[in-house]
Design a protein around this motif. Sequence first.
Motif, PDB file in Angstrom:
ATOM      1  N   SER A 211       0.683  -1.101  -0.059  1.00  0.00           N
ATOM      2  CA  SER A 211       0.150  -0.003  -0.149  1.00  0.00           C
ATOM      3  C   SER A 211       0.949   1.112  -0.028  1.00  0.00           C
ATOM      4  O   SER A 211       0.341   2.498  -0.355  1.00  0.00           O
ATOM      5  CB  SER A 211      -1.002   0.024   1.141  1.00  0.00           C
ATOM      6  OG  SER A 211      -0.167   0.298   2.334  1.00  0.00           O
ATOM      7  N   ARG A 212       2.191   1.043   0.330  1.00  0.00           N
ATOM      8  CA  ARG A 212       2.980   2.172   0.400  1.00  0.00           C
ATOM      9  C   ARG A 212       3.832   2.710  -0.912  1.00  0.00           C
ATOM     10  O   ARG A 212       4.682   3.388  -0.893  1.00  0.00           O
ATOM     11  CB  ARG A 212       3.905   2.179   1.726  1.00  0.00           C
ATOM     12  CG  ARG A 212       3.198   2.038   2.966  1.00  0.00           C
ATOM     13  CD  ARG A 212       4.025   2.286   4.180  1.00  0.00           C
ATOM     14  NE  ARG A 212       5.202   1.404   4.479  1.00  0.00           N
ATOM     15  CZ  ARG A 212       5.121   0.129   5.140  1.00  0.00           C
ATOM     16  NH1 ARG A 212       4.256  -0.039   5.998  1.00  0.00           N
ATOM     17  NH2 ARG A 212       6.156  -0.486   5.285  1.00  0.00           N
TER      18      ARG A 212
ATOM     19  N   ARG B  71       7.115   5.415  -1.771  1.00  0.00           N
ATOM     20  CA  ARG B  71       8.484   4.850  -1.404  1.00  0.00           C
ATOM     21  C   ARG B  71       9.678   5.630  -2.391  1.00  0.00           C
ATOM     22  O   ARG B  71      10.847   5.578  -1.752  1.00  0.00           O
ATOM     23  CB  ARG B  71       8.476   3.434  -1.415  1.00  0.00           C
ATOM     24  CG  ARG B  71       7.589   2.794  -0.650  1.00  0.00           C
ATOM     25  CD  ARG B  71       7.812   1.361  -0.466  1.00  0.00           C
ATOM     26  NE  ARG B  71       9.266   0.948  -0.077  1.00  0.00           N
ATOM     27  CZ  ARG B  71       9.861   0.046  -0.754  1.00  0.00           C
ATOM     28  NH1 ARG B  71       9.258  -0.606  -1.685  1.00  0.00           N
ATOM     29  NH2 ARG B  71      11.104  -0.321  -0.336  1.00  0.00           N
TER      30      ARG B  71
ATOM     31  N   GLN C  14       7.513   9.960   4.013  1.00  0.00           N
ATOM     32  CA  GLN C  14       6.586   9.583   2.872  1.00  0.00           C
ATOM     33  C   GLN C  14       5.351  10.540   3.077  1.00  0.00           C
ATOM     34  O   GLN C  14       4.676  10.783   4.195  1.00  0.00           O
ATOM     35  CB  GLN C  14       6.062   8.148   3.037  1.00  0.00           C
ATOM     36  CG  GLN C  14       7.469   7.228   2.474  1.00  0.00           C
ATOM     37  CD  GLN C  14       6.968   5.680   2.477  1.00  0.00           C
ATOM     38  OE1 GLN C  14       5.893   5.317   2.901  1.00  0.00           O
ATOM     39  NE2 GLN C  14       7.956   4.936   2.383  1.00  0.00           N
TER      40      GLN C  14
ATOM     41  N   ARG D  90       1.829  10.446   3.301  1.00  0.00           N
ATOM     42  CA  ARG D  90       0.755   9.305   3.545  1.00  0.00           C
ATOM     43  C   ARG D  90      -0.563   9.195   2.631  1.00  0.00           C
ATOM     44  O   ARG D  90      -1.380   8.303   2.818  1.00  0.00           O
ATOM     45  CB  ARG D  90       0.551   9.146   4.949  1.00  0.00           C
ATOM     46  CG  ARG D  90       1.609   8.937   5.484  1.00  0.00           C
ATOM     47  CD  ARG D  90       1.660   8.901   7.246  1.00  0.00           C
ATOM     48  NE  ARG D  90       2.918   8.493   7.672  1.00  0.00           N
ATOM     49  CZ  ARG D  90       3.456   7.622   8.804  1.00  0.00           C
ATOM     50  NH1 ARG D  90       2.468   6.992   9.262  1.00  0.00           N
ATOM     51  NH2 ARG D  90       4.593   7.356   9.047  1.00  0.00           N
TER      52      ARG D  90
ATOM     53  N   TRP E 269      -0.719   6.733   0.146  1.00  0.00           N
ATOM     54  CA  TRP E 269      -0.905   5.462   0.512  1.00  0.00           C
ATOM     55  C   TRP E 269      -2.194   4.658  -0.215  1.00  0.00           C
ATOM     56  O   TRP E 269      -2.992   5.563  -0.121  1.00  0.00           O
ATOM     57  CB  TRP E 269      -0.795   5.312   1.826  1.00  0.00           C
ATOM     58  CG  TRP E 269       0.575   5.318   2.356  1.00  0.00           C
ATOM     59  CD1 TRP E 269       1.852   5.768   1.885  1.00  0.00           C
ATOM     60  CD2 TRP E 269       1.080   5.158   3.975  1.00  0.00           C
ATOM     61  NE1 TRP E 269       2.792   5.808   2.476  1.00  0.00           N
ATOM     62  CE2 TRP E 269       2.460   5.613   4.002  1.00  0.00           C
ATOM     63  CE3 TRP E 269       0.458   4.975   5.028  1.00  0.00           C
ATOM     64  CZ2 TRP E 269       3.272   5.471   4.915  1.00  0.00           C
ATOM     65  CZ3 TRP E 269       1.166   4.690   6.188  1.00  0.00           C
ATOM     66  CH2 TRP E 269       2.498   5.099   6.161  1.00  0.00           C
ATOM     67  N   ASP E 270      -2.217   3.830  -0.456  1.00  0.00           N
ATOM     68  CA  ASP E 270      -3.583   2.917  -1.075  1.00  0.00           C
ATOM     69  C   ASP E 270      -4.289   2.621   0.277  1.00  0.00           C
ATOM     70  O   ASP E 270      -4.127   1.403   0.692  1.00  0.00           O
ATOM     71  CB  ASP E 270      -3.089   1.838  -1.755  1.00  0.00           C
ATOM     72  CG  ASP E 270      -4.304   1.181  -2.561  1.00  0.00           C
ATOM     73  OD1 ASP E 270      -5.370   1.454  -2.298  1.00  0.00           O
ATOM     74  OD2 ASP E 270      -4.032   0.513  -3.655  1.00  0.00           O
ATOM     75  N   ARG E 271      -5.426   3.500   0.519  1.00  0.00           N
ATOM     76  CA  ARG E 271      -6.391   3.104   1.447  1.00  0.00           C
ATOM     77  C   ARG E 271      -7.042   1.970   1.059  1.00  0.00           C
ATOM     78  O   ARG E 271      -7.422   1.432   2.312  1.00  0.00           O
ATOM     79  CB  ARG E 271      -7.102   4.154   1.878  1.00  0.00           C
ATOM     80  CG  ARG E 271      -6.317   5.579   2.187  1.00  0.00           C
ATOM     81  CD  ARG E 271      -5.882   5.189   3.608  1.00  0.00           C
ATOM     82  NE  ARG E 271      -4.768   6.062   3.963  1.00  0.00           N
ATOM     83  CZ  ARG E 271      -3.712   6.108   4.895  1.00  0.00           C
ATOM     84  NH1 ARG E 271      -4.259   5.170   5.888  1.00  0.00           N
ATOM     85  NH2 ARG E 271      -2.912   6.814   5.351  1.00  0.00           N
TER      86      ARG E 271
ATOM     87  N   ALA F 261       0.404   1.655   9.043  1.00  0.00           N
ATOM     88  CA  ALA F 261      -0.565   2.152   8.336  1.00  0.00           C
ATOM     89  C   ALA F 261      -1.581   2.891   8.752  1.00  0.00           C
ATOM     90  O   ALA F 261      -2.301   3.792   8.115  1.00  0.00           O
ATOM     91  CB  ALA F 261      -1.370   0.985   7.317  1.00  0.00           C
TER      92      ALA F 261
END
Length: 411
Positions: free
Chosen positions: A247-248, A252, A265, A267, A270-272, A305
């Motif tokens: 998800s990150r 990255r 990063q 946030r 990020w893929d929730r 996460a």
Amino acid sequence: MAARGGLTDGVEQAVAAAFREEWGRVVATLIRMTGDWDFAEECAQEAFARALERWPDAGVPRRPGAWLTTTARNHALNRIRRGATETEKLRELATMTGPQEPPGPGGVPDDRLRLIFTCCHPALPIEARVALTLRTLLGLTTGEIARAFLVAEPAMAQRLVRAKRKIRQAGIPYRVPAAHLLPERTASVLGVVYLLFNEGYAASEGADPVRVDLCAEAIRLARVLHGLMPGDPETAGLLALLLLQDSRRAARQDAAGDLVPLDEQDRERWDRRAIAEGVELLDGALRRGTPGPYQVQAAIAACHANARTAAETDWPQIAALYGRLEAMNPGPVVRLNRAVAVAMADGPRVGLALLDTIEGLDGYHLFPATRADLLRRLGRNEEAAAAYREALGQARTEPDRRFLTRRLHEL
């Protein structure tokens, strides 16, 4: 003509989707039927080729997998009937593979499960297990697998040939192990998937530290396994871990391809959806009350996460989870990660003291890099610079070297 072209495009997409979903099932069925791994792959390839020929006129079948399996089976039977020599060869191979008994009560009658347990038999070297799994279960070509692991295609071809020969000569059975062997063998299967993901998530060599293709294939394999063994909490834990880690991915690296540390990063990138799915899988696994190493690692990933900012990260909880993981799966890399978590929770001096007790990480660039970071935080810049230089000498990817060089210059 335009309509015809659109139909062809749609068919090609349908065949591609069927390949992703059904290749492993078709090949596994043919291996069980004939006992010949290469022959099974040839028949599966023929079935997909015929789909490309016939589906534009006949339409995509309601059950593409069943159509492909039947077509591949019929092609195999026709090939076998054409010559006595070939028939004898296939019968001999099928005998060496052994009869396929029906599953017992509660067993999973899916040929793909038998296939992956065969690919990941402990008698095979770990690199052969990974290659064979990618080839037979996911349908990657020899060239694709060779590129994934940065080896020459002929060398990878030989590796696959040797693995199949080993299965045949050693009489490795094509079946799910008996119940008393299942925990040990399942661990080997999950370990292959985890190794594949790790090579994609933090590539050991090359210009790109992230191999998206390998990460995607590992997650795909983990989904297959979870679908085949939905009641196994460690399988769910592994899928949760991979989703939470992946998800990150978008955050990255920066636009130049350089690594971005976790605490820096964005946030929002990020893929929730992946995080939500991973947390749900983890919660379901933990409710079974038998936590294992993958569930614990997924819990660590979930701590990261769920933190809205780096400052809100629950480092004491992460340090405690690494302590639990070390008790389950002791090793120097786990101890290194625990030292980092302890340093974040209790200060760099405490983390450095733990780091100084670790042995067995010679040549692992993250060990001196971690030491350098803790020394930097303590203001011991000369020692930190020496440790960064040591890490630079061991780093094997260009982004890793650029990151360490930047840290060294910041001192």
